[in-house]
Scaffold this active site. Structure first.
Site, mmCIF file in Angstrom:
data_model
loop_
_atom_site.group_PDB
_atom_site.id
_atom_site.type_symbol
_atom_site.label_atom_id
_atom_site.label_comp_id
_atom_site.label_asym_id
_atom_site.label_seq_id
_atom_site.Cartn_x
_atom_site.Cartn_y
_atom_site.Cartn_z
ATOM 1 N N ASP A 59 -2.759 5.984 -3.994
ATOM 2 C CA ASP A 59 -1.622 5.412 -3.309
ATOM 3 C C ASP A 59 -1.205 4.287 -4.266
ATOM 4 O O ASP A 59 -1.949 4.207 -5.658
ATOM 5 C CB ASP A 59 -1.977 4.984 -1.967
ATOM 6 N N ASP A 71 -1.503 1.128 -4.431
ATOM 7 C CA ASP A 71 -2.397 -0.017 -4.883
ATOM 8 C C ASP A 71 -3.799 0.547 -5.142
ATOM 9 O O ASP A 71 -4.649 -0.262 -5.227
ATOM 10 C CB ASP A 71 -2.446 -1.062 -3.687
ATOM 11 N N ASP A 131 -6.272 2.196 -3.583
ATOM 12 C CA ASP A 131 -7.513 2.272 -2.898
ATOM 13 C C ASP A 131 -7.833 3.321 -1.973
ATOM 14 O O ASP A 131 -8.762 3.599 -1.390
ATOM 15 C CB ASP A 131 -7.502 0.864 -1.944
ATOM 16 N N SER A 179 0.558 -1.469 0.024
ATOM 17 C CA SER A 179 -0.114 -0.011 0.095
ATOM 18 C C SER A 179 0.865 1.341 0.136
ATOM 19 O O SER A 179 1.760 1.329 -0.951
ATOM 20 C CB SER A 179 -1.083 -0.126 1.081
#
Length: 467
Positions: A249, A251, A253, A108
């Site tokens: 970010d 990833d 999400d 993340s």
């Protein structure tokens, strides 16, 4: 297993090559596969379970994908590899394939030297305490392969399905957005978001001015989309004359917003704007209730948005899975976290930056005001955060003494003890809780001014030191 590996209920993370190696990843994947096969979750899957596998853009991703595949195959699990994709795409693919679970290889917003495995259950939601603990136990037992080998298939259509589903959402006004012909500045920090976010914006009729859209994982700045990391995007907004800037970010999400003047407005506004997009006016929610779910540390801007829309706010302990499970349990219309994560269960119960972007643009198209005007029309707050070493004295018993002292110090505050101690007043709050990942105590406060929030944090630290 190395002592510094950080293990949580939904997965495991560490520094690549030091704490997190291919052998460690294989062992954890094998444990997850064994958990799936024994069917420990409610209505759990049986033998021969398939697992969706996706990864973000970090350089260690392909190596760890191979390690995960080896671990899963060794215990008879089939792997559906969807490649380099956003984490919410993995969650959606688990549901699409009716798979037993999923593994997202992503750290993340952590720095570039980190990576992680995030474990997803058959409902597309990250594992919670009971199932996560069982996976950890199976990893510790480190059972070897079962003598049966799973197979590997590839699914190249997961991102396209995700995009099409976002554009079909009932709260997303595609035609109205397209008529605006907005210029949007975009920064995806060279993570997994470049292709999906650019494509989504273009399908919504936006002109995209982008930086860091490559998917090579070479983050040019600290990857968390917080205001101090968005200088490049701010410059791009003003240079391109954009209506707004969007940062995600690695990833994909979480989403943060920069207004048309180049000023980052803070991640909490992402959820607040999404709430207004879904619930303002008639705000048709179908069978879902007019409830907004967020965690205990989410800003009051979300409560203000919910109140303006005639919705109730329900708060949960910190952690995405707590918010997700509460959305499901209550049948809530929308939820999320103050870090820029929006969960819109009309699609799925996971943080999803493409969903957040589409809802944000819907609000702008429908309302007609600029981002800075939307921010300026509502009360403003300041959040102050601090931390202190927990120390050996501050075990659970010691923290209970701290909480009791704070309640005595602030007897007029409303009290929530779901996750540490949260004391709340009409226009401010203080949250004191132990970290889930470090031996520290976290202090976070919000008030109409920075001085007011700092005063709450300073008093809490003083009480903590004296207890």
């Amino acid at each position: 297993m190395t002592d510094t590996l950080m293990v949580g209920v939904s997965g495991v993370r560490g520094i690549v090559g030091k704490d997190l190696t291919a052998d460690v990843v294989t062992r954890w994947a094998r444990g997850f596969g064994r958990w799936l096969r024994e069917g420990t979750s409610a209505g759990g899957p049986g033998p021969g379970t398939s697992v969706v596998l996706g990864r973000d853009a970090r350089a260690s991703g392909p190596m760890f994908a191979a390690a995960v595949t080896a671990g899963l195959n060794s215990v008879g699990c089939d792997v559906i590899d969807i490649g380099l994709v956003p984490t919410p795409t993995v969650q959606l693919a688990v549901e699409h394939h009716r798979a037993g679970g999923g593994i997202a290889i992503t750290a993340s917003h952590n720095p570039i030297e980190w990576n992680a495995l995030k474990f997803i259950g058959p409902d597309g939601i990250f594992l919670d305490g009971i199932d996560g603990a069982r996976v950890q136990k199976l990893v510790a037992e480190d059972g070897q392969g079962l003598g049966t080998t799973g197979k590997v298939t590839r699914d190249e259509g997961a991102v396209e399905r995700h995009l099409e589903a976002v554009l079909r959402l009932p709260a997303v006004d595609v035609e109205r957005i397209r008529k605006q012909k907005l210029t949007v500045a975009l920064d995806t920090v060279r993570g997994a978001g470049g292709p999906v976010m650019r494509t989504l914006l273009e399908r919504l009729g936006c002109e995209v001015a982008g930086i860091n859209l490559e998917t090579d994982g070479h983050f040019p700045r600290a990857p968390e989309p917080i205001p101090e990391n968005l200088g490049g995007l701010s410059t791009l907004v003003t240079r391109a004359g954009a209506a707004l800037g969007i940062a995600v970010d690695p990833d994909v999400d979480r989403l943060a917003i920069v207004d048309e003047t180049g000023t980052p407005i803070g991640e909490d506004y992402t959820l607040a704007f999404a709430v207004r997009a879904v619930l303002a006016g008639t705000g048709e929610t179908g069978h879902r209730k007019r409830i907004v779910v967020c965690n205990l540390s989410t800003s009051l801007v979300v409560e203000d948005a919910a109140r303006d829309c005639g919705a109730e706010v329900v708060r949960t302990p910190v952690g995405e899975v707590h918010v997700a499970r509460t959305i499901v349990r209550l049948g809530a219309a929308i939820g999320g976290e103050g870090n820029g994560g929006v969960m819109y269960p009309a699609l799925h119960v996971g943080r999803d930056a493409p969903v957040a972007a589409a809802l944000l643009l819907t609000l702008l198209a429908r309302d007609g005001r600029r981002v800075s005007e939307l921010v300026g029309a509502a009360p403003r707050y300041a959040i102050v955060k601090a931390k202190a070493e927990r120390g050996t004295r501050k075990g659970e018993r010691g923290l209970e003494d701290v909480y009791a002292a704070l309640r005595k110090r602030f007897p007029e505050a409303s009290v929530d003890t779901q996750d540490g101690l949260r004391l709340a007043w009409r226009d401010r709050w203080l949250h004191v809780r132990p970290s889930n990942t470090e031996p520290i105590i976290r202090f976070i406060a919000e008030a109409p001014s920075g001085a007011g929030a700092k005063e709450l944090v300073d008093e809490a630290r003083r009480v903590c030191a004296a207890s």
